[in-house]
Design an enzyme around this catalytic site. Structure first.
Site, short mmCIF file in Angstrom:
data_model
loop_
_atom_site.label_atom_id
_atom_site.label_comp_id
_atom_site.label_asym_id
_atom_site.label_seq_id
_atom_site.Cartn_x
_atom_site.Cartn_y
_atom_site.Cartn_z
N SER A 25 -4.06 -1.89 -4.02
CA SER A 25 -3.08 -1.66 -2.97
C SER A 25 -1.91 -0.77 -3.37
O SER A 25 -1.24 -0.24 -2.50
CB SER A 25 -2.53 -3.01 -2.50
OG SER A 25 -1.72 -3.59 -3.51
N SER A 37 -4.82 -4.44 -8.01
CA SER A 37 -4.00 -3.49 -7.27
C SER A 37 -3.11 -2.58 -8.11
O SER A 37 -2.52 -1.64 -7.57
CB SER A 37 -3.11 -4.22 -6.26
OG SER A 37 -3.86 -4.63 -5.15
N LYS A 81 7.47 0.24 -5.06
CA LYS A 81 6.48 -0.21 -4.08
C LYS A 81 7.18 -0.98 -2.96
O LYS A 81 8.11 -1.75 -3.23
CB LYS A 81 5.44 -1.09 -4.78
CG LYS A 81 4.24 -1.48 -3.93
CD LYS A 81 3.21 -2.31 -4.71
CE LYS A 81 1.99 -2.64 -3.84
NZ LYS A 81 0.97 -3.43 -4.57
#
Lengths: 488, 95
Positions: A158, A182, A78
């Site tokens: 997210s 998330s 990420k």
């Protein structure tokens, strides 16, 4: 060997040890798959050369019978994680061109164990979003589509790039982060497994901060076993993060396959929120039934402050974000937009660099912390957080684990939710876990009427991730796996 | 508690975000809609409840107050939009 990208971490690990294929062959298969899947926009930076170098180093170790727990396993990272010399921007314009001169603790742990980096994954800007629509690098597409439809869906957020990449088999597993849901919400939207461990289990050092008292790192993986393998490597005690807790990291994989006979599973009545859809309610009842059939005891419990978790979160998280994001000033890194004087330069840089959702949250956070409002908002929210945590402490006297739905709905279409508060409601089942600092795992457990994956959430006691893996594996064993049909 | 346009301008100033005049009204509406939703917290009786300071009950770790890291000024300024001789460059702040 046909498609190497179809292997889980556990099966690829076996194949590498038995020399059925090399780490370089495995990595090349992923590099080729990533190129074909660019339409998903899951990767914002691909690092094929670095991947090949790392895979060759893994092959050298494997040839000598050496290698760590993730030797030669290709992963996606990420964009929130600092990776030395490689694009790290939290998918924000304000961090334009930022290449850290250091490596986050979690990714350092993964490389120490032999993992191979394929690239950086798309996400909502500064991890603020539930649909991956706030990224400066554009929307991520969910590999899943509704039955008989070609329309794009969001992967959740997210960690939308992480979830989409794992579901599309363009990485073996991915790192993600979870401040209010998330990891678990995108995992539920993509038929993957995501765990947010207990606050303090993974080091936050080198992860771009959003809300420091809520942020935790965790993996998104294809099945429960792979999530357990990933978390064991990611978790550590880190002197560079004083909130990292001084407890040994267990071998989580050993929990998988253990009997759940006699396990006490709590069903919180307050989660039966008004307007819960029938398909979510059915999924929840079915999950409880599966656990009961394997010997668990199902017990109704009460978590009375559940409904206040989300509004309290929208005080605490923006307040901490407004403070954490004060560092983006056009001086130390990233974007600088000139102005008449230094304050004008700050204001221009931050107006141009932050997207609308991030600006909104900074403004809310600044407002609730401003003189005269601090007690009415922030202190009150922190008191409510104490009550939320107390609810769980009382529940642990009766149950060992709590079962809830992961999300109120399956994946939706880009643009379908434009009202901020409606978007925030995506985290209604996940956010209590962050507020109480507890571990939570999302495991796929069925499909919606439209053919989209749906997930269940298990919530555990602090540092009892092993019970989550054991129980999630018991659900997975009945529910089976979910694979998006390939259209890209 | 409702946010008016003057408050939006004041908060934007505190947050160091330049807000265009034509966006002030929209921002006030958005902030009010979020704050209105948050106001349900007033229903909760919080008398005698301690505000949370740490989510996990652990003793705060301490270490000796000694230098354990550093001495690489070039790394520190490496990502700066403007730097010279390992110093950050900013617009003139002293008349």
């Amino acid at each position: 060997m046909n498609d190497l990208t179809s292997l889980t971490i556990a099966t690829a690990r076996e194949g590498l040890r038995k020399k059925e294929f090399s780490a370089l062959e495995l990595t090349e298969a992923y590099i080729a798959a990533i190129e074909k899947a660019r339409i998903l926009n899951a990767y914002i930076v691909e690092t094929p050369d670095k991947a090949r170098t790392m895979a060759k180093a893994s092959d050298a170790k494997l040839a000598n019978g050496e290698g760590g727990a993730l030797e030669g396993i290709p992963l996606g990272i990420k964009d929130l994680y600092a990776t030395k010399g490689i694009h790290t921007q939290a998918c924000s314009h304000i961090l334009d061109g930022f290449k850290p001169t250091y490596e986050s603790t979690v990714t350092s742990n993964l490389w120490r164990d032999g993992a191979v980096m394929l690239g950086k994954l798309n996400m909502d800007e500064f991890a603020m979003g539930s649909s991956n629509e706030t990224s400066y690098y554009g929307n991520v597409i969910n590999p899943w589509r509704r039955k008989n439809s070609n329309a794009s869906l969001v992967p959740g957020g997210s960690s939308g790039g992480s979830a989409s990449a794992v579901a599309a088999h363009i990485c073996a597993a991915a790192t993600a982060t979870d401040t209010g849901g998330s990891i678990r919400q995108p995992a539920a939207f993509t038929g993957t497994v995501g765990i947010k461990p207990t606050y303090g289990r993974c080091s936050r050092w080198g992860i771009v901060a959003f809300a420091s008292s809520l942020d935790q790192a965790g993996p998104i993986a294809r099945d429960v076993r792979d999530a357990a393998i990933m978390l064991r490597s990611m978790a550590s005690v880190d002197p560079k993060d004083t909130t990292s807790v001084d407890l040994p990291v267990p071998d989580y994989e050993k929990a998988i396959g253990k009997s759940i006979n006699g396990l006490r599973v709590g069903i919180p009545k307050e989660y039966r929120a008004d307007g819960m859809s029938t398909e979510i309610e059915d999924l929840w009842n079915r999950g409880a039934q599966w656990l009961k059939e394997q010997g668990a005891e199902i017990i109704e419990i009460s978590l009375p402050h559940t409904k206040y978790a989300l509004p309290a979160y929208y005080i605490v998280a923006p307040a901490e974000a407004s403070s954490n994001l004060a560092r983006y000033d056009g001086v130390r890194y990233g974007l600088r937009v000139p102005g008449d004087d230094i304050v004008d330069m700050y204001e221009n840089s931050r107006a141009a660099g932050f997207g609308p959702e991030v600006q909104r949250r900074i403004m809310i956070g600044t407002y609730v912390l401003s003189a005269g409002y601090y007690d009415a908002y922030y202190v009150r929210a922190q008191k409510i957080r104490t009550l939320i945590k107390r609810d769980f402490e009382q529940a642990w006297a009766k149950v060992d684990v709590v079962l809830t739905p992961a999300t109120p709905s399956p994946a939706f279409a880009p643009g379908e939710i434009s009202d901020p508060v409606q978007m925030y409601l995506n985290d209604i089942f996940t956010v209590t876990v962050n507020m109480a600092g507890l571990p939570g795992i999302a495991v796929p457990a069925g499909v919606s009427n439209d053919g989209l994956p749906l997930g269940l959430q298990l919530i555990g006691k602090a540092f009892d991730e092993e019970t989550l893996f054991k129980t999630a594996a018991a659900i997975e064993q009945v529910a089976g796996g979910y694979q998006a049909p390939k259209w890209w | 508690m409702s946010v008016d346009q003057a408050t939006v301008r004041r908060v934007a100033k505190l947050a160091r975000i330049k807000v265009k005049e034509e966006n002030v009204e929209r921002l006030a509406d958005e902030l009010n809609s979020i704050l209105h939703w948050i106001e349900q917290l007033n229903e909760v009786n919080v008398d005698g409840v301690e505000p949370m300071t740490s989510v996990v009950t652990v003793k705060m770790k301490k270490r000796k107050d000694v230098v354990t890291d550093g001495n690489y000024p070039h790394d520190v300024v490496e990502n700066a939009p403007a730097a010279e001789d390992d110093y950050f460059l900013v617009p003139k702040v002293i008349e």
